[in-house]
Design a protein around this motif. Structure first.
Motif, PDB file in Angstrom:
ATOM      1  N   LYS A 174     -17.936 -94.378-125.762  1.00  0.00           N
ATOM      2  CA  LYS A 174     -16.945 -94.461-124.777  1.00  0.00           C
ATOM      3  C   LYS A 174     -15.476 -94.195-125.637  1.00  0.00           C
ATOM      4  O   LYS A 174     -14.838 -93.331-125.089  1.00  0.00           O
ATOM      5  N   ALA A 175     -15.344 -94.648-126.859  1.00  0.00           N
ATOM      6  CA  ALA A 175     -14.192 -94.479-127.588  1.00  0.00           C
ATOM      7  C   ALA A 175     -13.789 -92.930-127.900  1.00  0.00           C
ATOM      8  O   ALA A 175     -12.816 -92.386-127.680  1.00  0.00           O
ATOM      9  N   ARG A 176     -15.060 -92.450-128.359  1.00  0.00           N
ATOM     10  CA  ARG A 176     -14.859 -91.068-128.719  1.00  0.00           C
ATOM     11  C   ARG A 176     -14.404 -90.088-127.613  1.00  0.00           C
ATOM     12  O   ARG A 176     -13.593 -89.153-127.849  1.00  0.00           O
ATOM     13  N   GLU A 177     -15.157 -90.540-126.479  1.00  0.00           N
ATOM     14  CA  GLU A 177     -14.829 -89.652-125.212  1.00  0.00           C
ATOM     15  C   GLU A 177     -13.367 -89.669-124.881  1.00  0.00           C
ATOM     16  O   GLU A 177     -12.743 -88.689-124.393  1.00  0.00           O
ATOM     17  N   ILE A 178     -12.737 -90.884-124.969  1.00  0.00           N
ATOM     18  CA  ILE A 178     -11.416 -91.230-124.668  1.00  0.00           C
ATOM     19  C   ILE A 178     -10.588 -90.260-125.715  1.00  0.00           C
ATOM     20  O   ILE A 178      -9.762 -89.524-125.059  1.00  0.00           O
ATOM     21  N   LEU A 179     -10.773 -90.579-126.939  1.00  0.00           N
ATOM     22  CA  LEU A 179     -10.114 -89.812-127.992  1.00  0.00           C
ATOM     23  C   LEU A 179     -10.066 -88.167-127.922  1.00  0.00           C
ATOM     24  O   LEU A 179      -9.341 -87.599-128.179  1.00  0.00           O
ATOM     25  N   ARG A 180     -11.273 -87.757-127.774  1.00  0.00           N
ATOM     26  CA  ARG A 180     -11.653 -86.306-127.294  1.00  0.00           C
ATOM     27  C   ARG A 180     -10.628 -85.829-126.458  1.00  0.00           C
ATOM     28  O   ARG A 180     -10.071 -84.568-126.254  1.00  0.00           O
ATOM     29  N   ARG A 181     -10.545 -86.503-125.374  1.00  0.00           N
ATOM     30  CA  ARG A 181      -9.634 -86.197-124.027  1.00  0.00           C
ATOM     31  C   ARG A 181      -8.220 -86.262-124.489  1.00  0.00           C
ATOM     32  O   ARG A 181      -7.406 -86.187-123.429  1.00  0.00           O
ATOM     33  N   GLY A 182      -7.882 -86.800-125.746  1.00  0.00           N
ATOM     34  CA  GLY A 182      -6.281 -86.850-126.203  1.00  0.00           C
ATOM     35  C   GLY A 182      -5.672 -88.092-125.750  1.00  0.00           C
ATOM     36  O   GLY A 182      -4.536 -88.187-125.616  1.00  0.00           O
ATOM     37  N   LYS A 183      -6.708 -89.092-124.914  1.00  0.00           N
ATOM     38  CA  LYS A 183      -5.918 -90.246-124.694  1.00  0.00           C
ATOM     39  C   LYS A 183      -5.909 -91.214-125.915  1.00  0.00           C
ATOM     40  O   LYS A 183      -6.400 -91.064-126.751  1.00  0.00           O
ATOM     41  N   LYS A 184      -5.036 -92.253-125.637  1.00  0.00           N
ATOM     42  CA  LYS A 184      -4.855 -93.355-126.628  1.00  0.00           C
ATOM     43  C   LYS A 184      -5.698 -94.377-126.251  1.00  0.00           C
ATOM     44  O   LYS A 184      -6.121 -94.821-125.033  1.00  0.00           O
ATOM     45  N   ILE A 185      -6.114 -95.180-127.345  1.00  0.00           N
ATOM     46  CA  ILE A 185      -6.864 -96.761-126.999  1.00  0.00           C
ATOM     47  C   ILE A 185      -5.841 -97.641-127.748  1.00  0.00           C
ATOM     48  O   ILE A 185      -5.651 -97.397-128.741  1.00  0.00           O
ATOM     49  N   ALA A 186      -5.210 -98.493-127.177  1.00  0.00           N
ATOM     50  CA  ALA A 186      -4.460 -99.513-127.744  1.00  0.00           C
ATOM     51  C   ALA A 186      -5.158-100.753-128.242  1.00  0.00           C
ATOM     52  O   ALA A 186      -4.554-101.189-129.199  1.00  0.00           O
ATOM     53  N   HIS A 210      11.155 -99.193-123.590  1.00  0.00           N
ATOM     54  CA  HIS A 210      11.097 -97.816-122.864  1.00  0.00           C
ATOM     55  C   HIS A 210      10.110 -97.519-121.677  1.00  0.00           C
ATOM     56  O   HIS A 210      10.595 -96.830-121.166  1.00  0.00           O
ATOM     57  N   GLY A 211       9.272 -98.295-121.711  1.00  0.00           N
ATOM     58  CA  GLY A 211       8.043 -98.353-120.972  1.00  0.00           C
ATOM     59  C   GLY A 211       7.058 -97.552-121.153  1.00  0.00           C
ATOM     60  O   GLY A 211       6.850 -96.606-122.212  1.00  0.00           O
ATOM     61  N   GLN A 212       5.837 -97.889-120.473  1.00  0.00           N
ATOM     62  CA  GLN A 212       4.696 -96.947-120.807  1.00  0.00           C
ATOM     63  C   GLN A 212       4.655 -95.210-120.229  1.00  0.00           C
ATOM     64  O   GLN A 212       5.098 -95.104-119.059  1.00  0.00           O
ATOM     65  N   LYS A 213       4.453 -94.435-121.172  1.00  0.00           N
ATOM     66  CA  LYS A 213       4.582 -93.141-120.981  1.00  0.00           C
ATOM     67  C   LYS A 213       3.373 -92.496-121.062  1.00  0.00           C
ATOM     68  O   LYS A 213       3.109 -91.046-120.598  1.00  0.00           O
ATOM     69  N   GLU A 214       2.245 -92.949-121.810  1.00  0.00           N
ATOM     70  CA  GLU A 214       1.292 -92.080-122.190  1.00  0.00           C
ATOM     71  C   GLU A 214      -0.060 -92.857-121.523  1.00  0.00           C
ATOM     72  O   GLU A 214      -0.152 -94.120-121.588  1.00  0.00           O
ATOM     73  N   GLU A 215      -1.024 -92.127-121.096  1.00  0.00           N
ATOM     74  CA  GLU A 215      -2.483 -92.762-120.526  1.00  0.00           C
ATOM     75  C   GLU A 215      -2.875 -93.518-121.609  1.00  0.00           C
ATOM     76  O   GLU A 215      -3.207 -93.001-122.784  1.00  0.00           O
ATOM     77  N   THR A 216      -3.268 -94.627-121.685  1.00  0.00           N
ATOM     78  CA  THR A 216      -3.871 -95.517-122.559  1.00  0.00           C
ATOM     79  C   THR A 216      -4.945 -96.511-122.182  1.00  0.00           C
ATOM     80  O   THR A 216      -4.753 -97.072-121.117  1.00  0.00           O
ATOM     81  N   LYS A 217      -5.999 -96.579-123.026  1.00  0.00           N
ATOM     82  CA  LYS A 217      -6.961 -97.228-122.392  1.00  0.00           C
ATOM     83  C   LYS A 217      -7.124 -98.774-123.469  1.00  0.00           C
ATOM     84  O   LYS A 217      -6.910 -98.795-124.568  1.00  0.00           O
ATOM     85  N   ILE A 218      -8.041 -99.551-122.832  1.00  0.00           N
ATOM     86  CA  ILE A 218      -8.668-100.766-123.356  1.00  0.00           C
ATOM     87  C   ILE A 218      -9.950-100.980-123.007  1.00  0.00           C
ATOM     88  O   ILE A 218     -10.567-100.603-122.279  1.00  0.00           O
ATOM     89  N   LEU A 219     -10.773-101.184-124.305  1.00  0.00           N
ATOM     90  CA  LEU A 219     -12.291-101.388-124.304  1.00  0.00           C
ATOM     91  C   LEU A 219     -12.600-102.860-124.517  1.00  0.00           C
ATOM     92  O   LEU A 219     -11.849-103.661-125.330  1.00  0.00           O
ATOM     93  N   CYS A 220     -13.651-103.303-123.903  1.00  0.00           N
ATOM     94  CA  CYS A 220     -14.093-104.546-123.811  1.00  0.00           C
ATOM     95  C   CYS A 220     -15.547-104.541-123.118  1.00  0.00           C
ATOM     96  O   CYS A 220     -15.993-103.358-122.651  1.00  0.00           O
ATOM     97  N   SER A 221     -16.386-105.514-123.425  1.00  0.00           N
ATOM     98  CA  SER A 221     -17.761-105.528-122.997  1.00  0.00           C
ATOM     99  C   SER A 221     -17.890-105.967-121.608  1.00  0.00           C
ATOM    100  O   SER A 221     -16.835-106.394-121.071  1.00  0.00           O
ATOM    101  N   GLU A 222     -18.792-105.589-121.024  1.00  0.00           N
ATOM    102  CA  GLU A 222     -19.151-106.001-119.386  1.00  0.00           C
ATOM    103  C   GLU A 222     -19.075-107.341-119.040  1.00  0.00           C
ATOM    104  O   GLU A 222     -18.745-107.992-118.264  1.00  0.00           O
TER     105      GLU A 222
END
Length: 522
Positions: free
Chosen positions: A233-245, A182-194
């Motif tokens: 960085k993960a906590r900041e994303i989750l506190r804003r109600g965003k998802k981490i895939a 059905h496609g992407q409906k939510e703002e979602t993040k990916i985390l990796c190192s520099e």
């Protein structure tokens, strides 16, 4: 009634001629001709002096690319000449990329695969034995990285970049069930190192997240991911109600062989889920395209050291294993036998820890892909792969090398790579004005540059580019390459051939010194 040859249409005459001339599985005569051409190619290459970092073969005349056909021998002469000037990956002074020298058994296996041309997407087109070979390799690799071979699933693909896409895709489906349909409906993040591979950003773009959805985490002095910064960085994303895939851990960065702490990532992932009451699992993908091979040491007896590695090498191997042994903490793992597996390109695999609901949702059935027929039935890998036509070349060459070299063979090769990397970094530190960025590194990758307080950054970058150019024109040419660390242009050595001696390292370091003296740098 005898057919009169003159009455046969021209196109049929051409086809009949091609049958006996060009298609070795169509006639014994064509097969014999193929053998002759192979002998000719091998004879031509036997004239090559493999003592140089670059391949030099006899030049041939150009062939005009038009509608006219050409004699096969003439074509082969032309094709052989195209390889002129290529790096000799087996040469000890070719250290420009993670391109391995290939084994004879893998090359012959690749030739046989090209000759019979099976399509591993379906047992109908590959045969049961070749289809089963993929499953056999997946089980072997699953066991190697610590997965349960009875629960794990996986398949061959054409490169590590695509394998990373599969890992992220699974994470997206877990974070947003039904997203694949059905496609992407939510703002979602990916985390990796520099220091992670650039293909992660590219995958995010291709998968519809946008490359800006990838959040880069700081690295520590050893090049591995800083878990404190990851947590912030993960906590900041989750506190804003965003998802981490997905959190992508790198087990062997391209330039410095830095190894992320998967056990630490695993601990943080579980902590976030509990504290933020997440109703979905954050996926962990291990990009082990480079580091996977050191899993061959998981059962090595370090106390008796049967292969008699030097003490410094043994200690480095132990440190590598402290990170590699936690690959089983990841939900998905990507690995590339066409790097430290010493097989021809392409040979990459994606492993899934288990075939769960999220993975099953990515599966094609007969309704979605009627053209694939039986390929959509059961656990056939053709039900999942982006490619719907797949050569088993990577599967069979990997199988051939595993059977040929064995665990001990790989241990010897990889131990030598580590040993020579340690020696190179030690010698480079002795050159005045050289900064080694990973002086405490563990693998075959080394990054360094010449520095001077009086230089501007622009001057420093230009000087190091010039040094690299001059190295390739020395009396004993050296094949290294450039990379960027932050804003700095650096020179990198990537050791992958095991055929180095300490004398070769001395030659490399002497060449670097000679160029520096010639440029009045030391």
């Amino acid at each position: 009634m005898v057919r009169i040859e003159s009455n046969i249409p021209k196109y049929l005459k051409i086809i009949r001629n091609q049958k006996t001339r060009d298609f070795p599985l169509a006639s014994k005569r064509a097969f014999a001709k193929m053998q002759t051409l192979l002998d000719k190619a091998c004879f031509e290459l036997r004239q090559t002096d493999f003592n140089f970092p670059k391949i030099c073969v006899s030049p041939s005349k150009q062939i005009v690319l038009d509608q006219n056909k050409n004699d096969a021998r003439k074509v082969l002469d032309y094709i052989i000449n195209l390889f002129n000037g290529l790096p000799n990956w087996a040469h000890p002074l070719t250290q420009m990329n993670l391109m391995p020298p290939t084994t004879a058994v893998s090359v012959v296996t690749a030739f046989l695969t090209a000759l019979f041309n099976p399509d591993i997407c379906s047992p109908e087109l590959a045969g049961e034995q070749i289809a089963q070979a993929e499953g056999r390799i997946v089980k072997f690799l699953s066991n190697l990285v610590g997965y349960d071979p009875q629960k794990a699933f996986g398949f061959f693909t054409y490169g590590g970049s695509l394998a990373i896409q599969y890992g992220i895709l699974l994470g997206l489906e877990k974070a947003s069930p039904g997203r694949f349909r059905h496609g992407q409906k939510e703002e979602t993040k990916i985390l990796c190192s520099e220091a992670a591979h650039f293909s992660i950003q590219y995958a995010a773009g291709i998968l519809g997240l946008g490359s800006n959805s990838v959040i880069a985490v700081k690295t520590k002095e050893d090049g591995s991911m800083d878990l404190k910064d990851l947590d912030l960085k993960a906590r900041e994303i989750l506190r804003r109600g965003k998802k981490i895939a997905c959190v992508v851990g790198t087990l062997g960065t391209t330039d410095n062989f830095a190894l992320d702490d998967l056990r630490g990532i695993f601990y943080l992932r579980n902590k976030w889920r509990a504290e933020f009451s997440l109703n979905y699992p954050i996926s962990i993908h291990a990009d082990a395209a480079i580091g996977w091979a050191w899993s061959f040491f998981k059962n090595y007896d370090f106390s008796t050291n049967p292969l008699q590695f030097p003490p410094e090498t043994l200690q480095a191997l132990k440190k590598i294993l402290t990170r590699i042994k936690h690959l089983e903490k990841a939900d998905t793992v990507s690995l590339n036998p066409h790097k430290y597996g010493y097989v021809p390109i392409p040979a990459s695999f994606i492993l899934f820890k288990q075939e769960d609901d999220a993975l099953s949702s990515l599966r094609r059935g007969i309704k979605e892909a009627p053209q694939l027929g039986k390929a959509t039935m059961g656990r056939n890998t053709g039900s999942y792969t982006i490619e719907t036509t797949r050569s088993p070349i990577g599967v069979l060459t990997t199988l051939a090398n595993f059977l040929s070299l064995g665990t001990e063979g790989y241990q010897a090769i990889l131990g030598r790579v580590v040993e020579m990397g340690l020696l190179l970094r030690q010698k480079l530190k002795q050159i005045k004005g050289v900064e080694v960025f990973n002086e405490h590194g563990l693998g075959g990758g080394t990054t360094f540059c010449f520095t001077c307080p009086a230089w501007t950054l622009e001057e420093q970058n230009l000087i190091n580019e010039t040094i690299l150019d001059r190295l390739s024109f020395q009396s004993a040419p050296v094949n290294l390459s450039l990379t960027r660390i932050g804003e700095k242009t650096t020179i990198k050595s990537l050791i992958i051939t095991p055929f180095l001696e300490s004398e070769d390292i001395d030659k490399l370091v002497s060449s670097i010194r000679a160029v520096a003296v010639d440029m009045n740098l030391s």
